[in-house]
Design an enzyme around this catalytic site. Structure first.
Site, mmCIF file in Angstrom:
data_model
loop_
_atom_site.group_PDB
_atom_site.id
_atom_site.type_symbol
_atom_site.label_atom_id
_atom_site.label_comp_id
_atom_site.label_asym_id
_atom_site.label_seq_id
_atom_site.Cartn_x
_atom_site.Cartn_y
_atom_site.Cartn_z
ATOM 1 N N ALA A 54 61.558 -0.092 37.595
ATOM 2 C CA ALA A 54 60.558 0.081 38.655
ATOM 3 C C ALA A 54 59.188 0.060 37.979
ATOM 4 O O ALA A 54 58.978 0.771 36.986
ATOM 5 C CB ALA A 54 60.760 1.400 39.390
ATOM 6 N N GLU A 55 58.259 -0.745 38.510
ATOM 7 C CA GLU A 55 57.002 -0.945 37.787
ATOM 8 C C GLU A 55 56.119 0.294 37.747
ATOM 9 O O GLU A 55 55.163 0.348 36.989
ATOM 10 C CB GLU A 55 56.241 -2.162 38.330
ATOM 11 C CG GLU A 55 55.745 -2.057 39.751
ATOM 12 C CD GLU A 55 56.694 -2.718 40.735
ATOM 13 O OE1 GLU A 55 57.909 -2.709 40.488
ATOM 14 O OE2 GLU A 55 56.203 -3.230 41.765
ATOM 15 N N ASN A 56 56.431 1.300 38.564
ATOM 16 C CA ASN A 56 55.664 2.534 38.445
ATOM 17 C C ASN A 56 56.126 3.397 37.267
ATOM 18 O O ASN A 56 55.636 4.506 37.082
ATOM 19 C CB ASN A 56 55.684 3.325 39.759
ATOM 20 C CG ASN A 56 57.078 3.628 40.242
ATOM 21 O OD1 ASN A 56 57.962 2.785 40.200
ATOM 22 N ND2 ASN A 56 57.299 4.841 40.697
#
Lengths: 226, 221
Positions: A54-56
């Protein structure tokens, strides 16, 4: 959307086919899933060597959290609460996009408003003044090794989403590698769109009537598993 | 008072911010942002602020509160679809908004913190967001020249701090916080717990204390 495939089956069919695409490779893969239909792909991945990023800032994203599992400080990039998997890890946003930009993410699955016949993708904005956001879309299509587009074959008012030239602002040029709709699987080879699988509800002539983009038909065209 | 004591109250910390400042705020969605520092800024008389953040929370919630009382002059970030107030304020001419692809945004903040003035990235080549930016070819691929993103103040959220200002984070609440802590002239960290120096495992510290000027304790639940 066309009425060939029941509405409720469209997303699950697309998600299952994309999950199969990854699992059939039988290798360790790192995958980033976008918001919406792409998130559903996680439900069909039954493979311990496929890791979701997840890019977060998380690698090893687990299933969606429910009930007591919900922790507001543990979310995916769509702001949904998620769970951990054994061996998962957290990192800052620059490291996260370093993974993406640096070519360490094998594939990203994204939704799109339009994909054109040269592989241009439009998925970040419909210029009506009400939305203002790009998120990680441009970084993901430029950085992931394979860009997989998951989208219904036509828009909600029946317009083809596979078009000759994108009419909406482009997210990335010639970045699409694979497009999966409920009616078929298309692969881009040297900026040409090639149909490799077709759904049982339709034939090639029928598919051309709901597809604005010019596409070639692979000599080994196969039925799309549904 | 010990010389390396950095803890202070939220009010003391926010008193160091000036109208017109560029303020970075950590967080993603409404997760992992410094809640009490944001509340204090929204309740202050500060104005003409430039807010640099991933998004602006939801309407009237979290960072969304910055817009409610007209304290914002400009926004730099990447995803405002969760808060339609932003597009409305921009369309009304009340604020300027600069969109930067999320990875470029993160790297721009990191670059500011580590002394790199500009860098090349492939994200956005040929798109509306690269309009007017210089490009160059390397090894046959085109890249956009992007500038570092600096700030006067960074408001970050961490999980634990020691009294010297070393920080550790919690799950996906880490996000942009460690990057922003490096990129501003004044960094204020809001934390859930403050422990004595020596208590945090040195191998696990994410933000070394030299990046942190003040630490405030989050007291509201």
């Amino acid at each position: 959307m066309t009425d060939l495939v029941p509405n409720e089956q469209v997303k699950t069919r697309i998600a299952r086919r994309i999950a199969h695409e990854f699992m059939s490779q039988r290798r360790r893969m790192f995958i980033n899933l976008g918001v919406g239909t792409p998130t559903l792909v996680a439900n069909y991945i039954r493979d311990e060597i496929i890791f979701l990023q997840a890019e977060n800032g998380m690698l090893g994203v687990g299933s969606r959290a429910t009930g007591d599992q919900v922790d507001p400080l543990l979310i995916n990039a769509g702001r949904e609460p998620v769970t951990e998997t054994p061996g998962c890890c957290y990192f800052d946003s620059a490291t996260s996009f370093g993974m993406i930009r640096g070519g360490h993410i094998d594939a990203t699955v994204i939704g799109a408003f339009e994909v054109d016949e040269t592989g241009n993708i439009a998925n970040w904005i419909i210029p009506n003044g009400r939305q203002l956001g790009v998120g990680g879309a441009m970084d993901l299509v430029a950085g992931a090794r394979q860009v997989v587009v998951a989208m219904p074959h036509t828009s909600s008012n029946g317009k083809p989403k596979l078009v000759r030239t994108c009419s909406l602002p482009v997210t990335g040029y010639h970045e699409a590698d694979l497009v999966v709709t409920e009616l078929g699987v298309f692969r881009f080879r040297d900026q040409r769109m090639v149909l490799t699988e077709i759904a049982p509800e339709i034939d090639v002539a029928g598919l051309k009537t709901v597809t604005e983009a010019d596409f070639e038909v692979d000599p080994g065209l196969r039925p799309m598993p549904v | 008072m010990i010389l390396d004591e950095k803890t202070c109250t939220v009010a003391e910390a926010v008193a160091k911010i000036r109208s017109g400042d560029r303020i970075m705020v950590g967080g993603f969605g409404n997760s992992g942002y410094p809640e009490e520092l944001v509340d204090a800024v929204t309740e202050s008389a500060l104005k003409d602020l430039t807010i640099i953040s991933n998004d602006l929370g939801s309407p009237g919630i979290g960072l969304g509160r910055f817009l409610i009382n007209g304290q914002v002059k400009a926004l730099i970030g990447n995803y405002y679809n969760w808060n339609p107030d932003v597009a409305a304020a921009k369309n009304a001419g009340a604020i300027a908004v600069t969109l930067v692809p999320q990875g470029t945004f993160a790297e721009g903040i990191r670059a500011a913190g580590v002394g790199i003035p500009a860098f090349y990235a492939a994200a956005g080549v040929g798109t509306d967001l690269a309009a007017g930016k210089k490009t160059a070819q390397f090894d046959g691929r085109e890249y956009v020249l992007e500038r570092a993103i600096h700030a006067d103040v960074a408001l970050v959220r961490a999980y634990k701090a020691d009294r010297r200002g070393n920080l550790v984070y919690y799950k996906t609440a880490r996000n942009f916080n460690p990057l922003m802590a490096m990129a501003a002239r004044l960094t204020i960290a809001e934390v859930d717990e403050i422990v004595p120096v020596g208590e945090l495992d040195p191998e696990c510290i994410v933000t070394p204390h030299l990046f942190v000027d003040n630490v405030v304790l989050k007291v509201k639940p």
